[in-house]
Write a protein that holds these residues in place. Sequence first.
Motif, mmCIF file in Angstrom:
data_model
loop_
_atom_site.group_PDB
_atom_site.id
_atom_site.type_symbol
_atom_site.label_atom_id
_atom_site.label_comp_id
_atom_site.label_asym_id
_atom_site.label_seq_id
_atom_site.Cartn_x
_atom_site.Cartn_y
_atom_site.Cartn_z
ATOM 1 N N GLY A 136 109.055 75.881 74.365
ATOM 2 C CA GLY A 136 109.308 76.038 75.649
ATOM 3 C C GLY A 136 108.722 74.831 76.540
ATOM 4 N N PHE A 137 108.051 73.898 75.943
ATOM 5 C CA PHE A 137 107.364 72.618 76.537
ATOM 6 C C PHE A 137 108.508 71.682 76.040
ATOM 7 C CE2 PHE A 137 105.059 69.021 77.731
ATOM 8 C CZ PHE A 137 104.223 69.502 78.985
ATOM 9 N N LEU A 138 109.314 71.156 76.683
ATOM 10 C CA LEU A 138 110.404 70.126 76.681
ATOM 11 C C LEU A 138 111.025 70.357 75.376
ATOM 12 C CD1 LEU A 138 108.699 67.135 78.483
ATOM 13 C CD2 LEU A 138 110.610 68.735 79.217
ATOM 14 N N GLY A 139 111.499 71.465 74.900
ATOM 15 C CA GLY A 139 112.148 71.700 73.601
ATOM 16 C C GLY A 139 111.006 71.349 72.489
ATOM 17 N N GLY A 140 109.634 71.429 72.615
ATOM 18 C CA GLY A 140 108.778 71.146 71.806
ATOM 19 C C GLY A 140 109.045 69.818 70.984
ATOM 20 N N SER A 141 109.345 68.858 71.897
ATOM 21 C CA SER A 141 109.565 67.555 71.345
ATOM 22 C C SER A 141 108.367 66.739 71.203
ATOM 23 C CB SER A 141 110.340 66.787 72.450
ATOM 24 O OG SER A 141 109.917 66.765 73.580
ATOM 25 N N GLY B 246 112.558 70.346 68.797
ATOM 26 C CA GLY B 246 113.692 69.510 68.749
ATOM 27 C C GLY B 246 113.751 68.078 68.114
ATOM 28 N N GLY B 247 112.721 67.648 67.691
ATOM 29 C CA GLY B 247 112.466 66.300 67.256
ATOM 30 C C GLY B 247 111.624 65.362 68.265
ATOM 31 N N ALA B 248 111.709 64.084 67.771
ATOM 32 C CA ALA B 248 110.954 63.222 68.691
ATOM 33 C C ALA B 248 111.558 62.897 70.406
ATOM 34 C CB ALA B 248 111.222 61.780 68.153
ATOM 35 N N ARG B 249 110.313 62.902 71.400
ATOM 36 C CA ARG B 249 110.574 63.013 72.591
ATOM 37 C C ARG B 249 111.363 61.805 72.961
ATOM 38 N NH1 ARG B 249 105.963 65.250 76.147
ATOM 39 N NH2 ARG B 249 106.680 67.061 74.709
ATOM 40 N N MET B 250 112.800 61.854 73.473
ATOM 41 C CA MET B 250 113.511 60.439 73.733
ATOM 42 C C MET B 250 112.977 59.821 74.978
ATOM 43 S SD MET B 250 117.390 62.202 73.401
ATOM 44 C CE MET B 250 116.901 63.863 74.263
ATOM 45 N N GLN B 251 112.300 60.553 75.835
ATOM 46 C CA GLN B 251 111.962 59.917 77.281
ATOM 47 C C GLN B 251 110.742 58.913 76.934
ATOM 48 O OE1 GLN B 251 112.536 63.110 76.593
ATOM 49 N NE2 GLN B 251 112.903 64.139 78.445
ATOM 50 N N GLU B 252 110.213 58.846 75.799
ATOM 51 C CA GLU B 252 109.111 57.999 75.387
ATOM 52 C C GLU B 252 109.673 56.925 74.316
ATOM 53 O OE1 GLU B 252 105.383 60.027 74.482
ATOM 54 O OE2 GLU B 252 105.460 61.571 75.960
ATOM 55 N N GLY B 253 110.744 57.085 73.879
ATOM 56 C CA GLY B 253 111.449 56.064 73.087
ATOM 57 C C GLY B 253 110.506 55.999 71.956
ATOM 58 N N MET B 254 110.459 54.643 71.377
ATOM 59 C CA MET B 254 109.652 54.316 70.061
ATOM 60 C C MET B 254 108.267 54.773 69.923
ATOM 61 S SD MET B 254 112.184 53.315 68.068
ATOM 62 C CE MET B 254 110.878 52.626 66.715
ATOM 63 N N ALA B 255 107.667 54.845 71.187
ATOM 64 C CA ALA B 255 106.341 55.427 71.113
ATOM 65 C C ALA B 255 106.395 56.504 70.621
ATOM 66 C CB ALA B 255 105.755 55.086 72.604
ATOM 67 N N ALA B 256 107.228 57.327 70.943
ATOM 68 C CA ALA B 256 107.567 59.029 70.368
ATOM 69 C C ALA B 256 107.792 58.969 68.940
ATOM 70 C CB ALA B 256 108.180 59.680 71.210
ATOM 71 N N LEU B 257 108.496 58.050 68.535
ATOM 72 C CA LEU B 257 109.104 57.934 67.114
ATOM 73 C C LEU B 257 107.939 57.333 66.294
ATOM 74 C CD1 LEU B 257 111.764 58.397 65.512
ATOM 75 C CD2 LEU B 257 112.314 55.952 65.604
#
Length: 516
Positions: A73-78, A108-119
């Motif tokens: 429920g929080f940003l798709g669990g990203s 849903g995976g790594a958070r796209m809005q944080e880019g490579m920092a998330a990956l």
Amino acid sequence: MSERLPSRERVASLTTSFEEQDESLAGTDPLGFPGYAEQLDAARRESGLSEACLWGWAEIDGVKCALVVGDFGFLGGSMGVAVGEKVANAFDAARRVRLPVVTVTASGGARMQEGMAALAQMASTTEAIRQHRDAGLAHVCLLTSPTTGGVYASFASLADVVLAEPGATIGFAGPRVVAELAGEAPPSDVHTAEFAFAHGLIDAIVERADQPSAIATVLQTLAGRERAGPPHPSEPKAPPSPAPPSTPPSGASPSAWERLQLVRDPARPKARTILDALLSSSFELRGDRSGEPDDAAMVVRLGSLAGADTPVVAIGTDASGDGRIRPQGFRKAIRAIKLAGRFGLPVLTIIDTRGADPLASSEGGGIASAIAHTFLAMLECPTPTLAAVTGEGGSGGALALAAADRVVAWENSVFSVIAPEGAAAILYRDAEKAPELADRLGITVPDLVRLGIVDEVVPEPAGWSQSGHETAIAELGAVLSAELDRLVSSRNAVRRRRRTRKWRRLAGQLLGQKAD
């Protein structure tokens, strides 16, 4: 598919107590992504959480652990920077206090809005898990819907035991991403827990009501490492002398061919039946994590042997069906042996198989390499290893799991370099000569004792293939418990030397060479 649970409801469904940690740890906007700060604020207001996961100290069915729970429920669990940090913090803290970790994924995976920092959190969480693993501590993961992308391809797939909820969406790339890339939707059954289970990627699909007990059973068994090791050096305990080889009772005995027919009798108890009777509170592991279907002919259980104080990793070759082991079966066994080594647990093998599968599919799957690496895993295992031959030992595929510290056998069991039928076809081009050839191949238990392969013989009741299963299995269990007690109480260095002597010097003894 089970209804999704918010993280706090999930915690309540699994635990009897929970003390949250890092409650205020929250992500930032490292890329200045348009609208992302507002998305974070909205997610926090709506969920009441600081981020897409929470963690804390928990008790699950009486077992203490660190528990990490994702929240879709929080940003798709990203997984952004803060989620990765919370996961890594949980493993670091658990390592310091020597507790296992349970992770529950919904992402849903790594958070796209944080880019490579998330990956990069895939690497960060993996490093924290590596240190936790190196400390000899357990990790169980429960996959809920959905589990995809960077979470599935990092800490979720690195657990010692992986469970899943029925019908959960599970996959590296989610169905929508696959449809976009491939131009058509994937088959509806691919991104499911059931698909992953069928391909040996998870150990069990567990209903929600059964999840606490399943998790606790695994953690309790793996936590047995502190009880499984040899005595502390400051409190030496002289190991008892190894039991001398024994021989079957005197009197008329069946021929080698007759014994072979006895062990092939469908009424003779198979590995699953034996393990059901011998183990308490057991949990079955499945799959070799290669994507191949699980090999049901290789049975792996975590549990405690009745009458012994120590949990074990039990591996059985089950002769139901064609009784032949596929490459993925051997790889599953290797996975189990390495797990036992990591957690200081003895390995118990139950051997009853016609051998390795010879078909083209197994050739292409690397059957010879899988057998070779099973030998290596058994012989280099740092913990006690105990093998029981309960039926037919068919060639190298069976011996790979018998390369143990000690080998016991039911008295009518057989072990052969090749089945007599195959030997007759090769030597005489006449399979009908198999009965007479069987006696010459040295396949009976008295032969195996004389050759130094079998160390102890367990008597069988007369006509027991059709009756007396409980008595025979109980007798076997008593012998195995006594053997296990001797092995566990012996010093590791002494036990390892004996294992080396047993297998390295066998040829020299037969050749009449003087032992070192």
